[in-house]
Design a protein around this motif. Structure first.
Motif, PDB file in Angstrom:
ATOM      1  N   PRO A  26      -8.233  -5.391   2.993  1.00  0.00           N
ATOM      2  CA  PRO A  26      -7.477  -6.182   3.772  1.00  0.00           C
ATOM      3  C   PRO A  26      -5.813  -5.971   3.790  1.00  0.00           C
ATOM      4  O   PRO A  26      -5.523  -5.763   2.166  1.00  0.00           O
ATOM      5  N   LEU A  27      -5.351  -5.431   4.510  1.00  0.00           N
ATOM      6  CA  LEU A  27      -3.739  -5.747   3.718  1.00  0.00           C
ATOM      7  C   LEU A  27      -2.484  -6.056   5.524  1.00  0.00           C
ATOM      8  O   LEU A  27      -3.374  -6.259   6.273  1.00  0.00           O
ATOM      9  N   TYR A  28      -1.406  -5.912   4.841  1.00  0.00           N
ATOM     10  CA  TYR A  28      -0.917  -6.628   6.152  1.00  0.00           C
ATOM     11  C   TYR A  28       0.099  -5.816   6.362  1.00  0.00           C
ATOM     12  O   TYR A  28       0.861  -5.069   6.100  1.00  0.00           O
ATOM     13  N   TYR A  56      -7.415  -7.714  -8.019  1.00  0.00           N
ATOM     14  CA  TYR A  56      -8.601  -8.252  -6.951  1.00  0.00           C
ATOM     15  C   TYR A  56      -8.430  -7.191  -5.757  1.00  0.00           C
ATOM     16  O   TYR A  56      -7.333  -7.377  -4.750  1.00  0.00           O
ATOM     17  N   PRO A  86      -2.654 -16.727  -6.952  1.00  0.00           N
ATOM     18  CA  PRO A  86      -2.271 -18.094  -7.375  1.00  0.00           C
ATOM     19  C   PRO A  86      -1.285 -18.766  -5.978  1.00  0.00           C
ATOM     20  O   PRO A  86      -0.445 -19.094  -6.478  1.00  0.00           O
ATOM     21  N   GLN A 114      -1.641  -3.352  -5.413  1.00  0.00           N
ATOM     22  CA  GLN A 114      -1.463  -4.798  -5.168  1.00  0.00           C
ATOM     23  C   GLN A 114      -2.499  -4.974  -6.599  1.00  0.00           C
ATOM     24  O   GLN A 114      -1.417  -6.462  -6.707  1.00  0.00           O
ATOM     25  N   ASN A 147       6.124 -11.598  -5.996  1.00  0.00           N
ATOM     26  CA  ASN A 147       6.641 -12.760  -6.321  1.00  0.00           C
ATOM     27  C   ASN A 147       5.743 -13.347  -6.233  1.00  0.00           C
ATOM     28  O   ASN A 147       5.495 -14.902  -6.376  1.00  0.00           O
ATOM     29  N   LEU A 148       4.264 -13.447  -5.530  1.00  0.00           N
ATOM     30  CA  LEU A 148       3.236 -14.318  -5.688  1.00  0.00           C
ATOM     31  C   LEU A 148       2.948 -14.747  -6.872  1.00  0.00           C
ATOM     32  O   LEU A 148       2.842 -15.789  -7.128  1.00  0.00           O
ATOM     33  N   HIS A 149       2.887 -13.346  -7.452  1.00  0.00           N
ATOM     34  CA  HIS A 149       1.538 -14.233  -9.146  1.00  0.00           C
ATOM     35  C   HIS A 149       3.432 -14.297  -9.986  1.00  0.00           C
ATOM     36  O   HIS A 149       2.923 -14.600 -11.047  1.00  0.00           O
ATOM     37  N   GLY A 150       4.237 -14.628  -9.356  1.00  0.00           N
ATOM     38  CA  GLY A 150       4.689 -15.090 -10.013  1.00  0.00           C
ATOM     39  C   GLY A 150       5.931 -14.554 -10.897  1.00  0.00           C
ATOM     40  O   GLY A 150       6.477 -14.689 -12.163  1.00  0.00           O
ATOM     41  N   THR A 166      -7.256 -10.833   5.624  1.00  0.00           N
ATOM     42  CA  THR A 166      -5.979 -10.991   4.865  1.00  0.00           C
ATOM     43  C   THR A 166      -6.101 -12.422   3.986  1.00  0.00           C
ATOM     44  O   THR A 166      -5.164 -12.351   3.043  1.00  0.00           O
ATOM     45  N   MET A 180      -8.158  -9.589  10.252  1.00  0.00           N
ATOM     46  CA  MET A 180      -7.527  -8.779   9.354  1.00  0.00           C
ATOM     47  C   MET A 180      -8.272  -9.034   7.785  1.00  0.00           C
ATOM     48  O   MET A 180      -8.794  -7.710   7.140  1.00  0.00           O
ATOM     49  N   PHE A 238       6.501  -8.537  -2.494  1.00  0.00           N
ATOM     50  CA  PHE A 238       5.207  -9.982  -1.624  1.00  0.00           C
ATOM     51  C   PHE A 238       4.173 -10.405  -2.928  1.00  0.00           C
ATOM     52  O   PHE A 238       3.961 -11.849  -3.371  1.00  0.00           O
ATOM     53  N   VAL A 239       3.729  -9.717  -3.216  1.00  0.00           N
ATOM     54  CA  VAL A 239       2.236  -9.824  -3.590  1.00  0.00           C
ATOM     55  C   VAL A 239       3.136 -10.140  -5.319  1.00  0.00           C
ATOM     56  O   VAL A 239       2.303 -11.488  -6.481  1.00  0.00           O
ATOM     57  N   ASP A 266       7.518  -3.749   1.025  1.00  0.00           N
ATOM     58  CA  ASP A 266       7.883  -5.024   0.440  1.00  0.00           C
ATOM     59  C   ASP A 266       6.510  -5.733   0.102  1.00  0.00           C
ATOM     60  O   ASP A 266       6.755  -6.880   0.004  1.00  0.00           O
ATOM     61  N   TYR A 267       5.219  -5.229   0.240  1.00  0.00           N
ATOM     62  CA  TYR A 267       3.731  -6.309   0.858  1.00  0.00           C
ATOM     63  C   TYR A 267       3.630  -6.515  -1.124  1.00  0.00           C
ATOM     64  O   TYR A 267       3.629  -7.208  -1.470  1.00  0.00           O
ATOM     65  N   PRO A 323     -10.543  -6.352  -2.612  1.00  0.00           N
ATOM     66  CA  PRO A 323     -11.587  -6.740  -1.157  1.00  0.00           C
ATOM     67  C   PRO A 323     -12.157  -5.816  -1.122  1.00  0.00           C
ATOM     68  O   PRO A 323     -11.385  -4.825  -0.905  1.00  0.00           O
ATOM     69  N   LYS A 325      -4.162 -15.839 -11.399  1.00  0.00           N
ATOM     70  CA  LYS A 325      -3.231 -15.718 -11.850  1.00  0.00           C
ATOM     71  C   LYS A 325      -3.723 -14.450 -12.483  1.00  0.00           C
ATOM     72  O   LYS A 325      -3.050 -13.740 -13.797  1.00  0.00           O
ATOM     73  N   GLN A 334       5.754 -20.609  -4.698  1.00  0.00           N
ATOM     74  CA  GLN A 334       5.250 -20.069  -3.347  1.00  0.00           C
ATOM     75  C   GLN A 334       5.336 -20.515  -2.351  1.00  0.00           C
ATOM     76  O   GLN A 334       5.159 -20.201  -1.356  1.00  0.00           O
TER      77      GLN A 334
END
Lengths: 314, 240
Positions: A85-87, A79, B90, A146, A101-104, B82, B80, A98-99, A94-95, A81, A75, B3
């Protein structure tokens, strides 16, 4: 948040990529990770971000250990990498959402965070494009965006400026410096000038071991231990000038660079001021001092010295 | 839980953005519709108010379609890189896997819901057994869950989609045909065990309207096992 790496070991098959590495990065410090290809930079970074599990050793980010609280640790990390790499099939916005949201990030703050990183990374004009349509430089910005979106305490950037043009590189460096004032940043690079320009501290690793650790100035001193001057002295006999230079306090080696042009090379003790000695000798003998150039050891030389194939000097 | 849903939403969006979802829905409806109503052992041919022809054709259609749906899920992330991005956020391995699994299952559920017009039409023509229809649909959904599990697992192994697709068919054919055949020819306990592992045993009894926990446990068990295998593949990569 401090990053503490303790006795990290990671092998790929028989090859030991990281060999008992320990170091600490403090809050407000930008650490530059230098090393030739395959030295273990990326492996170490992957271990810090919990993506790779080390064979032994531990890493703490703040109070969280990679073994005990990977979720909480993640959290707090942003990072980027290696190879970014990306979607590719997603639109930028949108991407990033998405990130976020994942991080809350709470719903009401998401739009603010999005606008913030889009502005920070200069993605305003590209935000509705698909990532696959972006140029390499813009993709790199999306990768940075991101990593920054949740305002992480710790930023891990694996070669953040690859593929950027010189202007963008400058911008990103400024950005990293700005972030580095309050946060903990580790970045890896092949480009020595970049590390010198952005980092407070440099860590050189070679074959999985730390071979140097310190500020650029520390490294210069540590690696060379030399004090080199180039001088051009006119108006006197070559041999008598040579003899006078040798007598200067602290001088170890005197050599000609170019006999015809009266150019000399002086190498001496670091603690002594050679320039003063040269000047005084000239005044005493009535010579004309036309050039006096201190020679700085370049970071490149230090790097080469520390990471050459020959036995590592430490 | 949250999640998982975030990942599910992204996967669903990817399905629809890449047209994969539309292609699947159209092909599935076209295929099952054609053989249910127009050709072969269709409903008019057997002259009974039953959805048996549909269930049988959907069973095989899904067998070939689901691996095509799941082959991308993890192999593309591996290719990829990803996956590194995702797993350093998280989220846990399980949340990633469940998110992808649920997305595929939802898509299949949508495809199945779109065929609800079939039982409605048949019920106007004759006396359709509601229980049989319910347990038949449940059987299709459970079977899909199992195939998604297999597909997810084969997709987690490498970074090539085609390999993942073929491997899923290869694994699937054991449950679909080979275990059943061996089960019938082998005597004693090994025969019984293999017979239990054959999907058709469970599927047929469910489409006949028999709801047995053993059948449900079979499908749920294989699905779960495949997710466990997939997770071990994800873990393996992090120890590589």
């Amino acid at each position: 948040m401090d990053i503490v790496v303790e006795n990290l070991v990671k092998s790929y098959g028989l090859q030991r990529a990281v060999d008992h590495i320990s170091f600490r990065v403090r809050t407000g410090e930008v650490l530059g990770f230098l090393g030739p290809n395959g030295a273990g930079k990326t492996t170490t970074m992957k271990a810090i971000t919990t993506f790779l599990v080390p064979d032994s050793g531990n890493i703490h980010v703040g109070n969280y250990s990679i073994h005990e609280d990977p979720e909480k640790l993640k959290k707090n990390i942003g990072y980027l990498p290696e190879n970014n790499p990306l979607y590719e099939d997603m639109p930028v916005i949108d991407y990033l959402k998405f990130v976020a949201n994942l991080h809350g990030i709470p719903k009401q703050e998401i739009n603010g965070s999005l606008l913030n990183v889009i502005d920070l990374c200069g993605l305003e004009a590209e935000k509705h494009k698909k990532i696959s349509e972006l140029s390499k430089g813009y993709k790199q910005r999306v990768g940075l965006a991101q990593a920054l979106i949740h305002k992480p305490e710790v930023l891990i950037l694996d070669e953040p400026t690859t593929g950027l043009d010189p202007n963008q590189i400058m911008e990103i460096r400024e950005l990293i410096k700005k972030i580095g004032k309050e946060k903990t940043v580790i970045l890896s690079s092949h480009i020595l000038a970049e590390v010198e320009a952005t980092c407070d501290r440099i860590l050189i690793i070679n074959k999985g071991k730390i071979v140097a650790d310190g500020t650029t100035q520390d490294l210069r001193n540590q690696a060379s231990g030399k004090n080199i001057l180039k001088a051009r002295i006119l108006g006197g006999n070559l041999d008598s000038i040579f003899a006078a230079l040798q007598k200067i306090d602290g001088v170890k080696v005197v050599d000609f660079i170019n006999k015809d042009q009266n150019r000399f090379y002086l190498d001496g003790d670091q603690s002594k001021n050679l320039a003063e000695g040269v000047f005084n000798a000239c005044v005493k003998n009535g010579w004309i001092l036309t050039e006096l150039i201190p020679v700085e050891t370049k970071l490149e030389d230090i790097f080469k010295e520390l990471t050459m194939e020959s036995p590592v000097k430490n | 839980m949250k999640q998982i849903w975030i990942i599910t939403k992204r996967e669903l969006q990817a399905y629809f953005d890449s047209l994969m979802a539309y292609i699947l829905l159209i092909l599935f409806l076209g295929f099952s519709g054609f053989f249910t109503w127009i050709y072969g052992n269709d409903i008019f041919f057997i002259k009974q108010a039953t959805l048996m022809p549909f269930f049988n054709i959907a069973y095989w259609t899904l067998f070939f379609f689901i691996p095509a749906l799941t082959m991308r899920l993890l192999s593309e992330e591996n290719r990829m890189g990803t996956i590194e991005l995702l797993l350093t956020k998280p989220v846990s391995n399980w949340q990633v896997l469940m998110g992808k699994y649920v997305a595929s299952l939802l898509l299949i559920a949508i495809a199945l819901i779109l065929t609800f017009s079939y039982p409605i039409s048949v019920s106007t023509m004759g006396n359709l057994d509601g229980g049989e229809v319910f347990s038949g649909y449940l059987a299709l959904l459970l079977f899909s869950s199992m195939m998604i599990g297999i597909g997810l697992f084969t997709s987690s192994i490498g970074n090539n989609q085609i390999v993942s697709y073929l491997l899923a068919l290869f694994l699937g054919i054991f449950f679909q045909i080979i275990f059943g055949m061996l089960g019938q020819s082998l005597p004693g306990i090994p025969g019984h065990v293999l017979d239990y592992l054959s999907t058709s045993t469970h599927f047929e009894s469910m489409t006949r309207g028999v709801l047995d926990t053993r059948d449900i446990l079979f499908f749920a068990g294989i699905s779960f096992l495949m997710l466990v295998f997939s997770e071990s593949m994800l873990i393996r990569k992090r120890f590589a």
